[in-house]
Design an enzyme around this catalytic site. Structure first.
Site, PDB file in Angstrom:
ATOM      1  N   LEU A   1      30.955  52.970  58.316  1.00 25.73           N
ATOM      2  CA  LEU A   1      32.308  52.626  58.751  1.00 25.73           C
ATOM      3  C   LEU A   1      32.468  53.078  60.198  1.00 25.73           C
ATOM      4  O   LEU A   1      31.816  54.033  60.635  1.00 25.73           O
ATOM      5  CB  LEU A   1      33.363  53.336  57.884  1.00 25.73           C
ATOM      6  CG  LEU A   1      33.429  52.978  56.399  1.00 25.73           C
ATOM      7  CD1 LEU A   1      34.469  53.850  55.695  1.00 25.73           C
ATOM      8  CD2 LEU A   1      33.749  51.498  56.198  1.00 25.73           C
ATOM      9  N   ASP A   2      33.353  52.391  60.950  1.00 29.77           N
ATOM     10  CA  ASP A   2      33.657  52.834  62.312  1.00 29.77           C
ATOM     11  C   ASP A   2      34.179  54.264  62.289  1.00 29.77           C
ATOM     12  O   ASP A   2      34.748  54.721  61.283  1.00 29.77           O
ATOM     13  CB  ASP A   2      34.736  51.929  62.929  1.00 29.77           C
ATOM     14  CG  ASP A   2      34.245  50.516  63.186  1.00 29.77           C
ATOM     15  OD1 ASP A   2      33.017  50.308  63.215  1.00 29.77           O
ATOM     16  OD2 ASP A   2      35.099  49.621  63.354  1.00 29.77           O
ATOM     17  N   VAL A   3      34.038  54.951  63.421  1.00 26.25           N
ATOM     18  CA  VAL A   3      34.458  56.357  63.498  1.00 26.25           C
ATOM     19  C   VAL A   3      35.916  56.526  63.085  1.00 26.25           C
ATOM     20  O   VAL A   3      36.264  57.439  62.329  1.00 26.25           O
ATOM     21  CB  VAL A   3      34.229  56.904  64.925  1.00 26.25           C
ATOM     22  CG1 VAL A   3      34.834  58.306  65.060  1.00 26.25           C
ATOM     23  CG2 VAL A   3      32.739  56.953  65.251  1.00 26.25           C
TER      24      VAL A   3
ATOM     25  N   ARG B   1      38.470  43.984  62.276  1.00 25.90           N
ATOM     26  CA  ARG B   1      39.266  44.144  63.490  1.00 25.90           C
ATOM     27  C   ARG B   1      39.263  42.863  64.327  1.00 25.90           C
ATOM     28  O   ARG B   1      40.306  42.396  64.787  1.00 25.90           O
ATOM     29  CB  ARG B   1      38.721  45.322  64.303  1.00 25.90           C
ATOM     30  CG  ARG B   1      38.775  46.633  63.551  1.00 25.90           C
ATOM     31  CD  ARG B   1      37.894  47.708  64.186  1.00 25.90           C
ATOM     32  NE  ARG B   1      38.343  48.059  65.527  1.00 25.90           N
ATOM     33  CZ  ARG B   1      37.678  48.873  66.335  1.00 25.90           C
ATOM     34  NH1 ARG B   1      36.507  49.390  65.945  1.00 25.90           N
ATOM     35  NH2 ARG B   1      38.149  49.176  67.533  1.00 25.90           N
TER      36      ARG B   1
END
Length: 313
Positions: free
Chosen positions: A140-142, A243
């Protein structure tokens, strides 16, 4: 004495269209300086031929990189507050907090989910093909919070990775967006790395060689003014897919400055949460569904816009 290791990597479908320098850098956790030196010295090859760093990769290609060896296993980090949502003999599902990377990029780096997994479950370091990933089957993204899966054996890791590739995994996110948005819909827009901004993606022009197939389904759970709480199910796993797809239909995620989202100063991050993950169990073959509760900071952000959680339906 300095030792060198030649790493052999196969480009899977999820990485097709990526530049070879980004691919090698991510896979081996190398700094830009080390990557630059490798390419200058001809130590990166694609299908046996020296590669330039801007080369676009295709699925099935073999990439070899000869590098000075450094400890690659994730350093155990017992101080990371690891929240385990489900565990059995083959799999672990943990709740990734926002602001924490999934795994380290540099030797000795700590503070990631993989570091915490290795500290508590040492066997995971041998489960993933890359030991620094600590058995993680995806990332997952930060800034994204929510459920991530890790394997405890190489067999389990391979099985779950294949399930991701074969779209046998159900991944659902919740996001808060602004802008006009239908009650539900499908976004099927190929994506590619932005040629001038490698930290983001963009819709790929028709026929582009570096296009990655990307398919998302969304449905609105609740509305308040021009804010909509949305559930997104993704059938593919392209970088920043949720996103970029939501921004592409005119409904960027709140707090996501990179993709034009409305500011959320009190939240301090973008509103995206990996709500649930369902995978076929590598041993029983039965579906295992694990859910992550919405974090308090996201619940509070909903309240600021007249929305509440949980949402019926």
């Amino acid at each position: 004495m300095t030792t060198t290791t030649t790493h052999t990597l196969t480009v899977d479908a999820a990485k097709a269209g990526q530049r070879v320098d980004l691919f090698v850098g991510e896979a081996l956790g190398l700094s830009r300086a080390r990557l630059k030196r490798l390419f200058e010295e001809g130590l990166v090859r694609v299908n046996g031929r020296p590669a330039k760093k801007g080369l676009t990769l295709a699925a099935g290609q073999t990439v070899t990189a000869t590098v000075e060896e450094a400890p690659r296993e994730a350093t155990p980090d017992a101080d990371f507050p690891l929240v385990v949502l489900h565990e059995d003999e083959a799999l672990l599902f943990v709740d990734k907090p926002a602001g924490r990377p999934s795994h380290p990029l540099q030797p000795g780096e700590t503070g990631t989910v993989a570091n915490a997994l290795v500290a508590r479950y040492p066997e995971v370091a041998q489960a993933s093909q890359d030991p620094r990933e600590g058995g993680l089957c995806h990332r997952l993204d930060v800034e994204t919070s929510g459920v991530v899966a890790a394997a405890r054996t190489r067999e389990a890791w391979t099985a779950v990775r294949e399930a991701f590739s074969n779209r046998a995994v159900d991944k659902r996110y919740v996001a808060l967006v602004t802008g006009p948005l239908a009650d539900e819909g499908e976004v099927e827009v190929p994506l590619r790395h932005h040629p001038r901004h490698p930290d983001r993606v963009e819709p790929a022009p028709y026929g582009a060689e570096d296009a990655r197939e990307a398919l998302s389904h969304f449905r609105v759970l609740a509305r308040s003014g021009d804010y909509s709480l949305v559930e997104v199910k993704i059938l593919t796993g392209v970088l920043h897919q949720v996103r970029a797809h939501l921004a592409g239909v005119g409904a960027p995620i709140v707090g996501d400055a990179l993709y034009g989202g409305r500011e959320a100063p009190e939240l301090g991050r973008f509103f995206l949460h990996a709500r649930s993950l369902t995978v076929p169990h590598p041993v029983t073959k039965e579906p295992v569904k694990v859910e992550s509760p919405l974090p308090p900071d996201l619940v509070a952000e909903l309240g600021r816009h007249g929305l509440s959680w949980p949402v019926a339906g």
